[in-house]
Design an enzyme around this catalytic site. Structure first.
Site, PDB file in Angstrom:
ATOM      1  CD  GLU A  14     -17.663 114.184   6.865  1.00 41.28           C
ATOM      2  OE1 GLU A  14     -16.865 114.820   7.168  1.00 41.28           O
ATOM      3  OE2 GLU A  14     -18.324 113.493   7.550  1.00 41.28           O
TER       4      GLU A  14
ATOM      5  N   GLY B 277      -0.281 103.006  27.581  1.00 44.98           N
ATOM      6  CA  GLY B 277       0.406 102.901  26.297  1.00 44.98           C
ATOM      7  C   GLY B 277       1.615 103.814  26.130  1.00 44.98           C
TER       8      GLY B 277
END
Ligand code: ADP
Ligand code: MG
Ligand code: ZN
Length: 623
Positions: free
Chosen positions: A432, A211
């Protein structure tokens, strides 16, 4: 591009039919032979045979080595058989029965012809056909015309006469472009290069991650030089039938030489040029080897002064066969790497061109959000942003669309429909918040941009987004240790508050182990093991054999020490994270509560909770 005259097409068509008929006959005979066989023969016991013989049922008897065959007197196609018994009176009996008798010495010829010879003869014919076909396939007017035209039915060599891509369309890879400009110059004016007797390298290999624009660059060279572009992908060479790939290589080069000056581009060279001897897969091995050998022969055979430039691309140069890389073949390598921030800005500008992008969108911001993205990722990002804007019926694409697209691409699609139980959400929120708090508390760590407990994609139940201050190519030991601590912050928070571990930290642990392993084995950051490389991530241009070689050199003890050091690093990081979280436990709990209500916390909200961190402008995700 392989045009053949009508006449030849017709004759190959006829030969096709013959070939298929033979194949059909082969299978039919194989299937029906036993049936036909059974119908003609009948096996009897020895006494029955002798009784029938006495009754005069046979017209003739043949004595084989192991059996007797009696031809029926009524039906001359019917044959009775019996296993022979060592009977000294046999001749007497036969004479008495008054039948013709003879000995064949061996098993009946026709029966063995039927069971063995005919099928093998047919098979042999079939095989010859295949061979002839393979040799003749596309062999530039070879003496034997192809029988089944396997290669003609899928002519996979693409020729583009007028390539519209130019260097303008490829951004952020300036060094590669500079090197390829020389090739363009040569194709435009070969004389100026050969004036002093020099010539370009025969083969140029574009090396870089998927890519990054290797295929695009190759086409751009053709577009800039206004020459035909022959392209074929390495994986297309790999055929089931031995010899077809090699024939295709021959075809490609002969066709290219007729059209010089031109470019021959072999995409995904690794599929074809894999080192011989690695990974032989069921026969495909031979075919690849032949194709590769043919490529080497062609490369040696063609004269670069004729104006044929051979380009190839690969993202795995380390597995290529050494013979391909040696001087005189693909000896010039051009690195096409992931773009840096400046490069990303240019690539974004290329892809902004034909879209309706709001003037307020700053490519610099978007580039800042996308460290590590390749050109293809950025093209995808722009497209995604356009889709989001279209869906909300906007006039133009705004920066918010880009932010959303980045989130979507980086962390997988938002899956609002996925429902977590209250308990799970609670754990994820603390996990988190643990990451975020450790990151905020550590002085060197990347500032936290956003945290979320909206599940995304398959693996991640939530995520913490950090913005590294700049593109980093170098990291200090200290920074890596901080990174480890941040990664372990999620797990530390879980064990601190719930006294229990969950599976949610699996991904963090993989990343942490990876970093720790690199620190020990590659960066020489362990005091015990010293500044020695124990890893063998083969340098791209080293032989594939090097890896095994190095692995084998490590002693049992060293391996044990490496494992121990990795464990220590991770353990220290966890301790560090736990210490921080213990210290700021109140903030951790308050933050998690807020997160449960809002589902996401932005930087501003986090700053209010923990007013300490600096600003920066890149994104990074930890789930
Ligand atoms: P590779 O062959 O290296 O895997 P490609 O050349 O096929 O990558 O790139 C795929 C697409 O990504 C291109 O068609 C283009 O749209 C975009 N792209 C990749 N690299 C660049 C770049 N450097 N500049 C502009 N667009 C790029
Ligand atoms: Mg490609
Ligand atoms: Zn995590």
């Amino acid at each position: 591009m392989t045009e053949k005259s009508n006449k030849e097409n017709k004759s190959t068509a006829k030969q096709d039919i013959i070939a298929w008929l033979i194949i059909a006959a082969f299978w039919i005979s194989l299937l029906f032979w036993p049936v036909m066989h059974m119908a003609r023969y009948e096996t009897l016991s020895y006494n029955d045979f002798m009784n029938d013989l006495a009754k005069g049922k046979f017209s003739e008897v043949v004595i084989h080595e192991n059996e007797l065959e009696g031809k029926s007197a009524q039906d001359k196609f019917k044959i009775f058989k019996t296993n022979k018994i060592d009977d000294p009176d046999l001749v007497k009996v036969l004479t008495k029965a008054n039948v013709k008798f003879s000995s064949s010495g061996k098993g009946g010829f026709w029966s063995s012809f039927g069971t063995l010879l005919l099928p093998s003869l047919l098979f042999f014919l079939f095989w010859i056909m295949m061979l002839r076909n393979a040799t003749a396939a596309g062999g530039a007017g070879g003496p034997l015309p192809g029988v089944m035209s396997i290669e003609k039915s899928k002519a996979k060599v693409y020729m583009e006469d007028k390539v519209k891509v130019s260097f303008k369309d490829v951004a952020g890879v300036d060094e590669a472009k500079d090197e390829l400009k020389e090739v363009v110059g040569f194709l435009k004016q070969p004389e100026s290069f050969t004036r002093l007797g020099g010539h370009l390298p025969k083969g140029i290999l574009l090396v870089g991650p998927p890519g990054t624009g290797k295929t695009l660059l190759a086409r751009a060279v053709a577009g800039e030089a206004c020459v035909p572009f022959f392209s074929i992908s390495g994986s297309e060479f790999v055929e089931m039938f031995v010899g077809v790939g090699a024939a295709r290589v021959r075809d490609l080069f002969s066709e290219a030489q007729k059209n010089a000056p031109c470019i021959v581009f072999i995409d995904e060279l690794d599929a074809l040029g894999r080192a011989r001897g690695i990974n032989p897969v069921m026969g495909g091995h031979d075919e690849k080897e032949q194709t590769l050998n043919q490529l080497l022969v062609e490369m040696d055979g063609f004269d670069p002064r004729q104006g044929v430039v051979l380009l190839a691309a690969t993202n795995r140069p380390e597995i290529l066969d050494q013979a391909l890389l040696r001087a005189g073949r693909f000896d010039r390598h051009i690195l096409v790497d992931r773009p840096d921030k400046a490069g990303r800005i240019q690539i974004l500008q290329v892809h902004f061109k034909d879209k309706v992008i709001d003037p307020s969108v700053c490519p610099e911001h978007v580039a800042g959000m996308t460290p590590g993205f390749t050109g293809a990722d950025l093209a995808n990002l722009v497209n995604e942003a356009v889709i989001i804007a279209t869906r909300r019926s906007a006039e133009s694409v705004t920066e918010a669309d880009f932010t959303q697209a980045v989130e979507r691409i980086v962390a997988g699609l938002e899956k609002k429909s996925r429902i977590l139980s209250a308990e799970e959400r609670n754990i994820v929120a603390h996990h988190e918040m643990g990451h975020a708090l450790v990151a905020m508390a550590l002085p060197g760590a990347d500032p936290v941009q956003k945290i979320s407990i909206i599940p995304r994609g398959i693996g991640a139940l939530g995520y913490t987004m950090q913005r590294p201050t700049e593109d980093r190519y170098l990291a200090s030991k200290h920074e890596l240790e901080n990174k480890l601590a941040v990664l372990l912050g999620g797990r530390a928070a879980e064990s601190l508050l719930f006294n229990e571990l969950s599976t949610g930290a699996a991904d963090d642990l993989v990343k942490a182990t990876d970093i720790a392993r690199n620190m020990v084995t590659r960066y020489g950051m362990s005091e015990v093991l010293g500044a020695v490389t124990y890893d063998s991530e083969a340098s791209p241009f080293l032989g594939a054999g090097a890896e095994h070689h190095q692995r084998a050199q490590l002693s049992e003890e060293t391996l044990k020490e490496i494992d121990y050091e990795i464990k220590e690093l991770v353990r220290d990081a966890e301790k560090k994270a736990t210490a921080i979280l213990e210290k700021y436990k109140a903030t951790l709990v308050a933050g998690a509560e807020l997160l449960l209500i809002n589902e996401t916390l932005t930087k501003d909200e986090l700053d209010q909770l923990f007013p300490k961190q600096k600003d920066a402008n890149h994104l990074k995700l930890i789930s």
